[in-house]
Each structure stands twice: as structure tokens, then as C-alpha cells.
Design a protein around this motif. Structure first.
Motif, PDB file in Angstrom:
ATOM      1  N   ARG A  70      29.008  53.020  43.413  1.00 43.33           N
ATOM      2  CA  ARG A  70      28.931  52.291  42.004  1.00 43.33           C
ATOM      3  C   ARG A  70      29.334  53.596  41.431  1.00 43.33           C
ATOM      4  NH1 ARG A  70      28.456  50.206  38.066  1.00 43.33           N
ATOM      5  NH2 ARG A  70      26.984  51.947  37.577  1.00 43.33           N
ATOM      6  N   LEU A 124      31.707  47.318  49.287  1.00 46.41           N
ATOM      7  CA  LEU A 124      30.646  47.706  48.886  1.00 46.41           C
ATOM      8  C   LEU A 124      28.983  45.900  48.270  1.00 46.41           C
ATOM      9  CD1 LEU A 124      28.296  50.126  47.551  1.00 46.41           C
ATOM     10  CD2 LEU A 124      29.506  49.428  45.292  1.00 46.41           C
ATOM     11  N   LYS A 125      30.609  45.422  47.709  1.00 45.28           N
ATOM     12  CA  LYS A 125      29.724  43.916  47.329  1.00 45.28           C
ATOM     13  C   LYS A 125      29.300  42.925  48.381  1.00 45.28           C
ATOM     14  CE  LYS A 125      32.000  42.756  42.617  1.00 45.28           C
ATOM     15  NZ  LYS A 125      32.846  42.824  42.339  1.00 45.28           N
ATOM     16  N   GLY A 171      26.412  44.992  49.395  1.00 44.18           N
ATOM     17  CA  GLY A 171      25.166  44.937  48.067  1.00 44.18           C
ATOM     18  C   GLY A 171      24.460  42.803  48.143  1.00 44.18           C
ATOM     19  N   ALA A 172      25.469  42.355  48.715  1.00 39.95           N
ATOM     20  CA  ALA A 172      25.554  40.568  49.283  1.00 39.95           C
ATOM     21  C   ALA A 172      24.297  40.506  49.959  1.00 39.95           C
ATOM     22  CB  ALA A 172      26.468  40.021  49.955  1.00 39.95           C
ATOM     23  N   CYS A 177      21.614  42.885  50.937  1.00 37.95           N
ATOM     24  CA  CYS A 177      20.363  42.768  50.094  1.00 37.95           C
ATOM     25  C   CYS A 177      20.042  41.592  49.697  1.00 37.95           C
ATOM     26  CB  CYS A 177      20.640  43.795  49.135  1.00 37.95           C
ATOM     27  SG  CYS A 177      21.662  45.866  49.248  1.00 37.95           S
ATOM     28  N   ASP A 236      19.113  46.071  44.518  1.00 36.34           N
ATOM     29  CA  ASP A 236      19.723  46.801  45.097  1.00 36.34           C
ATOM     30  C   ASP A 236      21.048  47.978  45.472  1.00 36.34           C
ATOM     31  OD1 ASP A 236      18.378  44.656  45.925  1.00 36.34           O
ATOM     32  OD2 ASP A 236      20.729  43.341  45.711  1.00 36.34           O
ATOM     33  N   GLY A 237      20.853  48.884  44.011  1.00 34.63           N
ATOM     34  CA  GLY A 237      21.107  49.203  43.310  1.00 34.63           C
ATOM     35  C   GLY A 237      22.356  48.961  42.537  1.00 34.63           C
ATOM     36  N   LEU A 238      22.932  48.029  43.495  1.00 36.77           N
ATOM     37  CA  LEU A 238      24.509  47.903  43.341  1.00 36.77           C
ATOM     38  C   LEU A 238      24.995  46.928  41.017  1.00 36.77           C
ATOM     39  CD1 LEU A 238      27.465  47.295  44.387  1.00 36.77           C
ATOM     40  CD2 LEU A 238      25.927  44.832  45.043  1.00 36.77           C
TER      41      LEU A 238
END
Lengths: 154, 228
Positions: free
Chosen positions: A50, A136-137, A140-141, A143, B131-133
């Protein structure tokens, strides 16, 4: 000479015995500690990618290795939820009992993380920042979705 | 309890709060509520935007504390502990007309609230979620662990802020019910009939515009992570 051989043999057997002793399973504490460390590693790797994107940089080696860390760690994490390591086990954990009562859903969520982070590891090498951001999104989703259902204090 | 009533011919409507202060106050109320809600919803996109707006408000309030209307200035309402104690003692007896503006206790409450809100923004811009995002705009200056610590501070300060707001509302209720003193309407229309007139507040609109422009510039710089 034979004395030394015997000593060697004995110590080998002793070592083997010591190595196989955890057959009884590691303690709940050490499992919880290991999975916490693993998730922090994933979070840190996520942030590393990120940060690259945020600063407009596309440092390929950094992003690829971070994504590979995520994918590899995710595979390990899936094994770190044995029965008896939930909130009832006397350890401090945000893992909710639903992980064990709804194991199939949890395993599916874990597999989604593994799949998406593996895909991320591929996309990270492309140098296409839009594609990396999207993947990445997506990662992350997985997670967030799992935390919502299976983690206290999300 | 003897209460102050303006004598005949005396100005019944004394200017207490300038317009920028009132706008600041109610905008902050709305934005804090929105930040709370969006944070709970984990709608981080909107939560960040709300935080930037709050940052602009805080910067504006600090600037306005130096160049704003009389009652908005720190020099006017930041008083020592002796003045604060004297004020508490005076609450027991009959009260004459007081000067418009924050009382010596309220002044400290303003500083406390400002510090808490500033602290929340300060921690929030470095915060990283689990989450680190999702993270604050300056999170790439810190590690994952430091960002998580910032998030903890952010949460902790929010609880303190909630306590301070509860105290603030309780104090307003106390004034209303006990001292029959309405603090809310002056914060809406800016005037009160319970104070002696000390003249216009002297809030210059162009200073407000300038202070707001500087505040927005600061917030924008932070929002972009100082990348231009």
C-alpha cells in the motif's frame, strides 16, 4: 571409539525423541502467539505494498516479495486454528468461537485469502499499479470479511 | 438564587459569540458524530474525509484564538487556577452581570476539548487498521506496528473525548436547570441578555476567510501525505 559411537547413537535417539515429543501438540499459547505473529506479518506486508502505491512508486522487488510473504504466510495461518485455541482455552485471543462452530465457512474464508494473495503475488510483478491496487483491495476485502465474522474487536 | 436581569434601557441582547465560533462549534458537533458513525461502519473513505475536515476546523480554531472576535481569543478566556477557583466560589452566591464569553472553568474545558480533538486527528493520520490496508494519510511514514499503536491511541482518546463531551453536556444541563441559565441559544444566535455589554466582538470577516483558507491548506497537505 565405541564409547563415542554409543554416545552419538544415544544422543541421536535423545534428539529424535525430543523432536517428536511435541506430538502431543504445541500449547494453545504458542499456537495463538504464532498466528498473531503471522497475521501481523501479513498486515505489515499489505502495508508495504500500500505504501508503495501511495507514494506513486512501483518498486517491483518490494511489492513482489511482500505479496509472496502474504501468500506463503496465509497458507501457514490456515493450519494455526486447531481445536482448543479459541477464547475458551484461557488464552487472550480475538478469535471468535464461530471459527470452530462454523468451520467450513472459516476454512472457505481462509482459502479466499490464500487465493487472492497468491494472485496478488502474480499481479505485483506486472508493474501495473491500477491492477495491483485492484488486487490489493480484493485481498484486503477477504481480510475484512473474515474479521467481521470471526474476529472480535474488528 | 438572585439572578441578573438587565435594567431598563440596558442592552438586553449582548453579542457573546461571533459567527465563525458558532459555525465552528456546530460543524464540529456534526463532524464528530459523522466520524463516530463512519468509523463504526468501517467506512474508512468517509471517515478520513471527515477527519480532514475536523483537522481544518482545529487549525482554524487555533488561528481564530489569536485573531478572532474578543470572546474567541485565548488571551481572553485562558485564566489561571486562582481565577477558576474564585469563579466556582462565586457560583454559590448571587451573581451580577458577568463579562460575555467563556468563564474561567469553561476556558479550560475549551482547551481540553481542542487538545483531545487535535490528539485524535494526530493519532488518526498515522493509524493503520488491523488488515494493513486502510490507514491514515501519513501512515507510510511509520511501520505497521507503530501504525497499530497510533490506532490504539486514536481509540483511547475517543473514549476520553466522549467523557469530555458528556461532562460538557452535563455542565450545560446544570446551568440550565440549576442556575436557570441558557447556554445553548447564545451558541445558536450569538446573543444573550445575561451579560454586561462590552461592545462589539470585533470579528473581522476577512480574517476569518484568511484563517479558514490557511486551515484548509494545512488539512489538504496532510490529506495528501505532503505529496504534491
Amino acid at each position: 571409539m565405541t564409547k563415542i559411537k554409543i554416545l552419538c547413537a544415544v544422543s541421536c535417539v535423545a534428539l529424535l525423541a525430543a523432536a517428536s515429543a511435541p506430538a502431543a501438540g504445541p500449547s494453545a499459547d504458542s499456537v495463538v502467539a504464532a498466528r498473531k505473529a503471522g497475521f501481523k506479518k501479513i498486515g505489515g506486508a499489505m502495508k508495504a505494498i500500500r505504501d508503495q502505491l501511495a507514494s506513486g512508486g512501483t518498486n517491483k522487488p518490494v511489492m513482489v516479495s511482500a505479496a509472496q510473504t502474504m501468500a506463503a504466510t496465509a497458507r501457514e495461518q490456515a493450519k494455526l486454528f486447531p481445536a482448543g485455541t479459541g477464547p475458551g482455552a484461557g488464552v487472550k485471543t480475538d478469535a471468535l468461537p464461530a471459527i470452530w462452530s462454523d468451520r467450513a465457512t472459516f476454512d472457505a474464508a481462509m482459502n479466499r485469502l490464500i487465493a487472492e494473495s497468491t494472485k496478488l503475488a502474480t499481479v505485483a510483478g506486472s508493474g501495473d499499479s491500477a491492477a495491483i491496487t485492484a488486487q490489493l483491495k480484493a485481498t484486503g476485502a477477504t481480510c475484512a470479511a473474515c474479521h467481521k465474522q470471526f474476529r472480535a474487536d474488528n | 438564587m438572585a439572578r441578573y436581569r438587565p435594567a431598563q434601557g440596558e442592552t438586553a441582547r449582548v453579542q457573546v459569540w461571533d459567527l465563525p465560533i458558532r459555525l465552528f462549534h456546530w460543524t464540529l458537533v456534526v463532524l464528530l458524530a459523522f466520524s463516530w458513525w463512519s468509523g463504526e461502519q468501517h467506512d474508512m473513505e468517509r471517515h478520513r474525509l471527515s477527519g480532514y475536515a475536523i483537522l481544518a476546523l482545529v487549525v482554524f480554531r487555533v488561528l481564530w484564538g489569536f485573531v478572532g472576535g474578543r470572546t474567541a481569543r485565548f488571551a481572553h478566556f485562558v485564566r489561571g487556577p486562582r481565577a477558576a477557583l474564585a469563579y466556582v466560589r462565586s457560583m454559590r452566591g448571587a451573581r451580577g452581570p458577568s463579562a460575555p464569553g467563556h468563564n474561567p472553568i469553561g476556558g479550560w474545558s475549551v482547551l481540553l476539548m481542542l487538545a483531545l480533538v487535535a490528539g485524535m486527528v494526530g493519532a488518526g493520520v498515522f493509524a493503520v487498521d488491523v488488515d494493513g490496508l486502510e490507514s491514515g494519510p501519513l501512515a507510510d511514514f511509520v511501520s505497521f506496528e507503530q501504525g497499530r499503536a497510533a490506532a490504539s491511541v486514536h481509540h483511547f482518546l475517543f473514549n476520553l473525548l466522549l467523557a469530555a463531551i458528556a461532562l460538557h453536556v452535563a455542565a450545560i444541563a446544570f446551568y440550565r436547570l440549576w442556575l436557570r441559565y441558557d447556554l445553548v441559544s447564545p451558541m445558536l444566535h450569538g446573543r444573550s441578555d445575561r451579560h454586561r455589554d462590552e461592545g462589539p466582538l470585533g470579528a473581522a470577516w476577512w480574517k476569518a476567510v484568511l484563517a479558514l483558507a490557511m486551515a484548509v491548506a494545512c488539512a489538504t497537505a496532510v490529506a495528501r501525505g505532503f505529496r504534491f
